[in-house]
Design an enzyme around this catalytic site. Structure first.
Site, PDB file in Angstrom:
ATOM      1  N   THR A 197     -10.146   4.262  -1.041  1.00 52.04           N
ATOM      2  CA  THR A 197     -10.132   3.577  -0.387  1.00 52.04           C
ATOM      3  C   THR A 197      -7.720   4.612  -0.102  1.00 52.04           C
ATOM      4  O   THR A 197      -7.391   5.720  -0.942  1.00 52.04           O
ATOM      5  CB  THR A 197      -9.556   2.724  -0.901  1.00 52.04           C
ATOM      6  N   ASP A 198      -7.425   3.909   1.139  1.00 52.12           N
ATOM      7  CA  ASP A 198      -6.035   4.530   1.562  1.00 52.12           C
ATOM      8  C   ASP A 198      -4.621   3.796   0.748  1.00 52.12           C
ATOM      9  O   ASP A 198      -4.021   3.759   1.483  1.00 52.12           O
ATOM     10  CB  ASP A 198      -5.796   4.703   2.929  1.00 52.12           C
ATOM     11  N   SER A 222       0.575   1.406   0.062  1.00 49.33           N
ATOM     12  CA  SER A 222      -0.050   1.788   1.253  1.00 49.33           C
ATOM     13  C   SER A 222      -0.482   3.563   1.538  1.00 49.33           C
ATOM     14  O   SER A 222       0.839   3.744   1.623  1.00 49.33           O
ATOM     15  CB  SER A 222      -0.106   1.064   2.150  1.00 49.33           C
ATOM     16  N   ARG A 223      -1.336   3.947   1.413  1.00 41.51           N
ATOM     17  CA  ARG A 223      -1.116   5.415   1.757  1.00 41.51           C
ATOM     18  C   ARG A 223      -0.909   6.099   3.095  1.00 41.51           C
ATOM     19  O   ARG A 223      -0.636   7.545   3.669  1.00 41.51           O
ATOM     20  CB  ARG A 223      -2.343   6.152   0.842  1.00 41.51           C
ATOM     21  N   VAL A 224      -0.797   5.429   4.118  1.00 35.07           N
ATOM     22  CA  VAL A 224      -1.164   5.736   5.536  1.00 35.07           C
ATOM     23  C   VAL A 224       0.967   5.038   6.017  1.00 35.07           C
ATOM     24  O   VAL A 224       1.660   6.315   6.147  1.00 35.07           O
ATOM     25  CB  VAL A 224      -1.567   4.756   6.249  1.00 35.07           C
TER      26      VAL A 224
END
Ligand code: ATP
Ligand code: MG
Length: 509
Positions: A343-344, A369-371
């Site tokens: 997941t991101d 949250s990698r975004v």
């Protein structure tokens, strides 16, 4: 004798030609795709003499009993029954359908509770308009675009510190009874009027829990844009295994039409357990924690199908919120680490926080949250910059302040601010905030509006402030909600109204 020889030759010729014709005989239709059950136990069947088999193919054991081919061997097929029944016996005929399992797709699935194979389980009539296979390859890199549009959850702590974008895969992870489902359900409730299709996929849960969730959707008007795909704990492991793929296919169909979709998989730990059960019954070799070797692929091929499509491909998106249950807070166990790496980002919920009354019980240190900020409204970016640091500092100081009561003014102020910030992030369930409400609360925190409010009055102060702003400056709030931005004049108006409110609220204490 010669005559006898001639007759013998004629018979031999006839027999040979008959043999040739019988060998060359091509049966028509279904008969061609028939096999025989050679062994059956624990709802797993071995089928022999079944030609033209493919992995994941739907097999018909009888009018009511169906199975899927999961083991392709030289001499036969290992199949798992979807709807277990004692009526399947050795020697029974099995028909291969020639196509993989598919599910009902189209607009009329909205508002319904369906099984993974596209039958209604809410007791109302359902006529599927179209079917689509539940397993499909994920969209390629060229047909995707970067995630840059916010998917609001309406949960302040998430939207401000762990922002989720449309097309992102954000894991919700935590022990049992820590509010995982509540976060996902609130995120669905918050999509009302936002033109987002929601799919809630329940895997291995009690039917009563699913009924309660459906009721919550119904009560909050969310059912009209939501589909529930349910494989309950009473359903077969094969059904539970199929459920998330079916949910994904339904979402994908909407995504292909250019729509935004939010899919919740509740939960993938139970999905992995169902797959492990099936694999062990099929006598596949067990690996770590007895899961089969391909358990990573089980979830990666599902979550890879979530995407934010390029404008040339319709521009739709499918956001995934998979849920994983941990035991004893151990996020480094096998399945949790697998899904974290797919997941991101993850939202980590903690039992300790939950029981101390911090709900949602998000551990902001371990959640990410990698975004990130690419998927945040400009207005939110203006007021949420230093929240994580402020919370981390507060937590560190709170631990040390337990040892002594002699605190300097600076420390006392940081502690009080941290306490109030924690109170702002507490949110009751089924009450997602609008963007403007989130901005009001964070701006109030940033402008020190709550300084004159005692900490024990914060739970009353928050709804009061929101109500005050709604009645006194509805225009400013509307600008934030429609544009997602807040210019200096709107900000100044908000702060001055909030100051008025603080004076009034403190005066009434
Ligand atoms: P399970 O492990 O059983 O699936 P879960 O982690 O999904 O549990 P929930 O079912 O969402 O947890 O929540 C557990 C309980 O906590 C529920 O009774 C729910 O009403 C309550 N709860 C969750 N979040 C909140 C909240 N923000 N405010 C108040 N109560 C909450
Ligand atoms: Mg749950």
């Amino acid at each position: 004798m010669a005559e006898f020889m001639n007759i013998s030759d004629t018979v031999t010729d006839f027999a040979r030609s008959l043999f040739d014709r019988v060998s060359a005989f091509e049966p028509a239709g279904q008969v061609k795709l028939c096999g025989t059950v050679s062994k059956i136990s624990d709802n797993v069947a071995r089928v022999i003499n079944l030609p033209g088999r493919c992995y994941g193919e739907l097999l018909r054991f009888s009018d009511t009993i169906w199975g899927i081919a999961l083991d392709l061997e030289e001499n036969g097929v290992g199949a798992v029954l979807l709807n277990p029944g004692d009526t399947v016996c050795v020697g029974d005929m099995v028909h291969a359908t020639g196509h993989p399992v598919d599910t009902a797709v189209s607009d009329n699935v909205l508002g319904r509770i369906l099984s993974p194979i596209g039958t209604a389980i809410d007791g109302k009539p359902f006529k599927p308009q179209r079917y689509a296979p539940i397993e499909r390859p994920a969209p390629g890199l060229i047909s995707r675009r970067p995630v840059d549009t916010p998917m609001d959850t309406g949960i302040l702590a998430i939207d401000s510190m762990i922002p989720i974008g449309k097309g992102q895969r954000e894991l919700i992870i935590g022990d049992r009874q820590t509010g995982k489902t509540t976060i996902a359900v609130d995120a669905i409730l918050n999509q009302k009027g936002k033109n987002v299709i929601c799919i809630y996929c329940a895997i291995g849960q009690k039917a009563s829990t699913i009924a309660q969730i459906a009721q919550t959707f119904e009560k909050n008007g969310a059912m009209e844009y939501t589909t529930i795909i349910a494989a309950t704990a009473a359903d077969s492991p094969a059904m539970q295994y199929l459920a998330p793929y079916a949910a994904c296919t339904i979402g994908e169909e909407f995504m292909k039409e250019g729509r935004d979709v939010l899919v919740v998989y509740d939960d993938l730990s139970k999905h992995a357990v169902a797959y492990r059960t099936m694999s062990l019954l099929l006598h596949r070799p067990p690996g770590r924690e007895a899961y089969p070797g391909d358990v990573f692929y089980l979830h990666s091929r599902l979550l890879e199908r979530s995407a934010c499509m390029a404008h040339s491909e319709g521009g739709g998106s499918m956001t995934a919120l998979p849920i994983i249950e941990t035991t004893g807070g151990n996020i480094s166990a096998y399945i949790p680490t697998n899904v974290i790496s797919i997941t991101d980002g993850q939202i980590y919920l903690e039992s300790e926080l939950f029981h101390s009354g911090v709900r949602p019980a998000i551990n902001t240190g371990l959640s990410v949250s990698r975004v990130g900020r690419a998927a945040q409204y400009p207005a939110m970016r203006k007021v949420s910059g230093l929240l994580r640091i402020a919370l981390a500092q507060y937590k560190e100081m709170a631990i040390f302040s337990r040892f002594g009561s002699d605190l300097d003014e600076n420390t006392k102020r940081t502690l009080a601010k941290g306490e109030k910030l924690t109170a702002i992030f507490k949110q009751t369930k089924s009450r997602p905030y609008a963007l403007s409400e989130e901005i009001v609360l964070l701006l109030a925190n940033q402008s020190d509006i709550f300084d004159i409010i005692p900490s024990d009055r914060m739970q009353k102060a928050i709804p009061s402030l929101l109500e005050y702003c709604k009645t006194h400056i509805p225009g400013a709030l509307k600008i934030i909600d429609t544009t997602g931005d807040m210019d200096q004049s709107v900000q100044t108006t908000l702060v001055s109204v909030m100051k008025e409110w603080a004076a009034e609220f403190a005066g009434n204490l």
